[in-house]
Design an enzyme around this catalytic site. Structure first.
Site, PDB file in Angstrom:
ATOM      1  N   GLY A 143      14.098  50.976  66.522  1.00  0.00           N
ATOM      2  CA  GLY A 143      14.348  52.155  65.703  1.00  0.00           C
ATOM      3  C   GLY A 143      13.574  52.107  64.398  1.00  0.00           C
TER       4      GLY A 143
ATOM      5  CG  HIS B 109      19.862  51.439  75.393  1.00  0.00           C
ATOM      6  ND1 HIS B 109      20.392  50.747  76.460  1.00  0.00           N
ATOM      7  CD2 HIS B 109      19.997  52.753  75.698  1.00  0.00           C
ATOM      8  CE1 HIS B 109      20.831  51.591  77.374  1.00  0.00           C
ATOM      9  NE2 HIS B 109      20.601  52.827  76.941  1.00  0.00           N
TER      10      HIS B 109
ATOM     11  CE  LYS C 146      23.619  62.101  57.647  1.00  0.00           C
ATOM     12  NZ  LYS C 146      22.702  61.392  56.729  1.00  0.00           N
TER      13      LYS C 146
ATOM     14  NE  ARG D  82      21.768  70.879  61.827  1.00  0.00           N
ATOM     15  CZ  ARG D  82      20.778  69.991  61.955  1.00  0.00           C
ATOM     16  NH1 ARG D  82      20.021  70.002  63.041  1.00  0.00           N
ATOM     17  NH2 ARG D  82      20.557  69.101  61.017  1.00  0.00           N
TER      18      ARG D  82
END
Length: 633
Positions: free
Chosen positions: A294, A317, A417, A546
Site C-alpha cells: 500500500g 494481500h 477518521k 457521501r
C-alpha cells in the site's frame, strides 16, 4: 567536437615541466635584473648554479604536494601551498649554495628577486588556466539560455549559485531578487542584484522573462507559497532549483530544474528524525510490515530498508502490488534481504506460520481498508473484519510466540477518521485501537498506535483523482465547498511513524502534527494552476457529502487531550480509562461470530462497542449539491 581529455600522468608531467621551466626562467631573470656586474660573468654564474636551484626547488614542490591538485579547480589553498613551497626553497637555496661554496657566484639580491618572480608566474599560470577552462565553455552558453530571475532565500553560497547559472546552457540569469542582501543596486559576478521579492512583477516586464527560479534552502512553506503567488500575479512560471549541496558536489546540474509541486505549497516543513535511535530499533532486526504494497506500507518498507534490518518481511494481500514492490526493491535496495509473503491479516493460521518461520521482532501493521464511502455500504462487515479483527490476529500471532521469542514492538498505523467516527471505516479503526491498548496492557507487549490524516498521492486520495479529472479536461468533483482535510506527504508520515515507534513504550496513541487543515477547494485550485490551466479552463462541481463523510476531520476525541513529546511534530494522547474485560470479551464474541452481518447490523454493533461512534446521518444544513456546477468562490 568532443573535448580531448589527457591521461592523468600526462597532465602531471606537463605541470612539472611548466614549473621547472619557470624555475629556470626566474633564476635567469633574477640575474638579469641584477646590475653592476660584468654581463659575461653574470650569465656564467647563473648557468653554473641553475642546476642546483632546479633540483632544490622541484624537490620542495613535490614535498608540498603541488602536483596532487587539479589546475582547473585551483583555489586559495593551492596558492597557499605554492607560497609555502617557494618560501621554503628560498631559504634552502642560499643555505645549500653556502654549503657547496657556490654562494660567491650569486648576488644577494638574486635570492630575493627569484622567489618573488617564481611565486608570481607559478600562481598566474594556474589561475589563467582555470579562467580559460571556465570562460571558454561560458562563451558558448552566454545568451543561449532562457532569461530567468533568481529568487534567493539566503546569501549562503550565492556566488556559487550564480556561477552555476553562468555555466548553464539552459538558463541566462538576468537578475537576482533577495530581501536580506545588503547589495541592492550592485552586481554579483556580473549579475545585478535588483532588490526585494516585491519587485518581481516590474522586473519580469523589464527583462521580459518567462521563468523565475526559486532557491529555497532557507524557506519554510510560507515563503514557498509567497514565491508561488508572486509568480502567479506576474504571470511567469516558477521552478525549483536543485539543492545547493548537490550542485556543488556535481550530483545534479542546472538542467535538473523541477516544477513546483503540491508538496511545496501545503505547509509542511522538513522533518528531523532521530536516525541513530531508529537505527538502534531496526538495524539487524527482523522487521515485518503488513499491507506492504500500500501507499503507507511500501514507503515504510523503503525507509526501513535504509536502516539495514537483517530481514524485511513484506506481507501483502495483493499479489500484483507485492510483485511491483519486489521489483522496486531489487532495483533500489539490492543488498537488503527481503521476503515477499502473500497473505491476509484475517488468516490466523497463515500469520502463525509466518511468525514461526521468520520470528519478526518489530512489526508495523499498515494493512487496512481505508475508502470511507466504499466501506460504508455493502462492505461494512468486511471493513470490520479486516481493520479490527485483522489487527488482533496480528497481535495474537505475536502473543502465541511468547515466551519463545520476544517481540520488541507492534506499531499500528491508524487514522484521524478514528476520532469521533461517523463512518464504519473510522469506527473499525477506533475499535482496533481500543482492543490493541487493552491487549498490550494485559500481555505487557509494547504496542504503539500512530494517528495521522490524509497522505498526498496515496491510493484513493483526492490528489490522484483530481489529476485524472484535470487530464480529462474537468470538471473536478468535490463533495462540499467547506470540506477540509489534513494533509502530509507519504515520506513525512512514514518518517514520523518510525520516530513514534522509537519513542513508544506501552499502548500509547501518538498524534502527528498535521499542521493546518486545507480546504479541498483550495487544493483543487492549486492543482489546476500547477497543471498549467486557469480556473476558467477547469470547472469545479460539488456533489454533496457521501455516507460516512465529515466536513472536518479531527485528531483527538472529545475526552482526549495531548501532551508534548521530545519531538516537536509528535504528541501523545492522554486517554481516559479503558473499558473492562467484560467489554473486551463481548467484542471478541461479536468479531468471531459465524456468518455475515448486514451493514445495519455492523453499524449497530459498532455503536454498542465504540461509545464515541455516531452513525452517519446527513445534517439538516448540508443539502446535496448534485446540481451545483459553478466555480467555488
Amino acid at each position: 567536437m568532443p573535448m580531448l581529455i589527457l591521461p592523468t600522468y600526462i597532465r602531471t608531467t606537463v605541470a612539472i615541466l611548466h614549473d621547472a621551466g619557470w624555475v629556470i626562467a626566474c633564476w635567469l631573470l633574477a640575474f638579469w635584473f641584477r646590475q653592476g656586474m660584468e654581463p659575461a660573468l653574470l650569465w656564467s654564474n647563473a648557468l653554473r648554479t641553475v642546476g642546483i636551484v632546479v633540483c632544490l626547488q622541484m624537490a620542495c614542490f613535490f614535498s608540498f604536494g603541488l602536483y596532487r591538485g587539479i589546475w582547473r579547480y585551483s583555489s586559495l589553498n593551492d596558492l597557499r601551498r605554492i607560497a609555502m613551497a617557494v618560501g621554503t626553497a628560498s631559504l634552502l637555496v642560499p643555505a645549500t649554495m653556502l654549503l657547496l661554496q657556490q654562494g660567491i657566484l650569486v648576488p644577494r639580491t638574486v635570492y630575493v628577486i627569484d622567489p618573488l618572480l617564481l611565486l608570481l608566474f607559478m600562481s598566474s599560470g594556474r589561475m589563467i588556466y582555470r579562467w580559460w577552462k571556465e570562460e571558454r565553455p561560458l562563451a558558448q552558453v552566454i545568451g543561449a539560455g532562457k532569461p530567468v530571475i533568481l529568487l534567493a532565500s539566503s546569501e549562503d553560497q550565492l556566488l556559487s549559485i550564480v556561477n552555476s547559472f553562468r555555466r548553464s546552457p539552459n538558463w541566462q540569469l538576468v537578475g537576482i531578487l533577495e530581501e536580506r542582501l545588503g547589495a541592492h543596486g550592485r552586481e554579483l559576478a556580473g549579475v545585478p542584484v535588483l532588490g526585494g521579492w516585491h519587485k518581481l512583477p516590474s522586473m519580469v516586464q523589464k527583462y521580459s522573462v518567462g521563468h523565475v527560479i526559486l532557491e529555497d534552502s532557507k524557506l519554510d512553506h510560507n515563503g514557498r507559497r509567497r514565491a508561488y503567488e508572486l509568480c502567479e500575479y506576474a504571470r511567469v512560471k516558477l521552478m525549483m532549483m536543485p539543492a545547493v549541496d548537490d550542485l556543488m558536489s556535481g550530483k545534479v546540474h542546472m538542467a535538473t530544474m523541477r516544477d513546483v509541486e503540491l508538496d511545496d505549497l501545503l505547509g509542511r516543513d522538513p522533518v528531523h528524525l532521530d536516525t541513530a535511535g531508529i537505527g538502534g530499533l531496526i538495524q539487524n532486526e527482523v522487521v515485518l510490515v503488513t499491507g506492504a504494497a500500500g501507499s503507507i506500507g511500501s514507503e515504510l518498507c523503503r525507509q526501513i530498508a535504509r536502516f539495514k534490518p537483517s530481514l524485511l518481511v513484506m506481507l501483502e494481500h495483493s499479489e500484483f502490488g507485492l510483485y511491483a514492490l519486489q521489483q522496486d526493491f531489487e532495483r533500489m535496495f539490492p543488498n537488503t534481504a527481503i521476503r515477499c509473503i502473500v497473505g491476509d491479516v484475517k488468516d490466523a493460521s497463515r500469520l502463525r506460520q509466518v511468525f514461526q518461520r521468520y520470528r519478526p521482532t518489530v512489526i508495523f501493521h499498515a494493512a487496512a481498508y481505508k475508502h470511507v464511502p466504499m466501506m460504508e455500504s455493502e462492505n461494512a462487515w468486511e471493513a470490520v473484519l479486516n481493520n479490527t479483527l485483522g489487527t488482533m490476529r496480528v497481535a495474537e500471532a505475536i502473543a502465541a510466540m511468547q515466551p519463545e521469542y520476544q517481540a520488541r514492538k507492534l506499531v499500528l498505523v491508524s487514522t484521524d477518521k478514528a476520532v469521533n467516527p461517523t463512518s464504519v471505516m473510522g469506527a473499525s479503526k477506533r475499535l482496533a485501537e481500543m482492543l490493541l491498548q487493552s491487549w498490550s496492557e494485559r500481555t505487557g507487549i509494547q504496542a504503539v498506535i500512530v494517528r495521522f490524516g490524509n497522505v498526498l498521492g496515496s491510493t484513493g486520495s483526492v490528489v490522484p483523482k483530481f489529476k485524472q479529472q484535470i487530464a480529462r479536461g474537468g470538471p473536478i468533483t468535490i463533495t462540499h465547498p467547506d470540506m477540509r482535510r489534513y494533509f502530509m506527504s507519504v515520506s513525512e508520515a512514514c518518517g514520523l511513524v518510525l520516530q513514534s515507534a522509537l519513542m513508544g513504550e506501552s499502548h500509547e496513541i501518538f498524534v502527528l502534527d498535521m499542521g493546518q487543515p486545507v480546504k479541498i477547494v483550495d487544493l483543487a485550485k492549486d492543482l489546476i494552476r500547477l497543471s498549467g490551466f486557469s480556473d476558467a479552463d477547469i470547472k469545479i462541481e460539488f456533489t454533496g457529502l457521501r455516507p460516512g463523510e465529515k466536513l472536518f476531520e479531527e485528531l483527538l476525541g472529545d475526552a482526549e487531550r495531548t501532551l508534548p513529546t521530545r519531538h516537536s511534530k509528535i504528541r501523545v494522547a492522554a486517554l481516559g480509562p479503558m473499558p473492562g474485560s467484560a467489554w473486551e470479551k463481548g467484542v471478541y464474541q461479536w468479531l468471531n461470530q459465524p456468518g455475515w452481518l448486514s451493514d445495519q447490523d455492523v453499524r449497530s454493533g459498532l455503536a454498542r462497542h465504540v461509545p464515541e461512534y455516531e452513525m452517519y446521518r446527513e445534517a439538516a444544513n448540508v443539502k446535496p449539491l448534485m446540481a451545483v456546477s459553478k466555480q467555488a468562490s
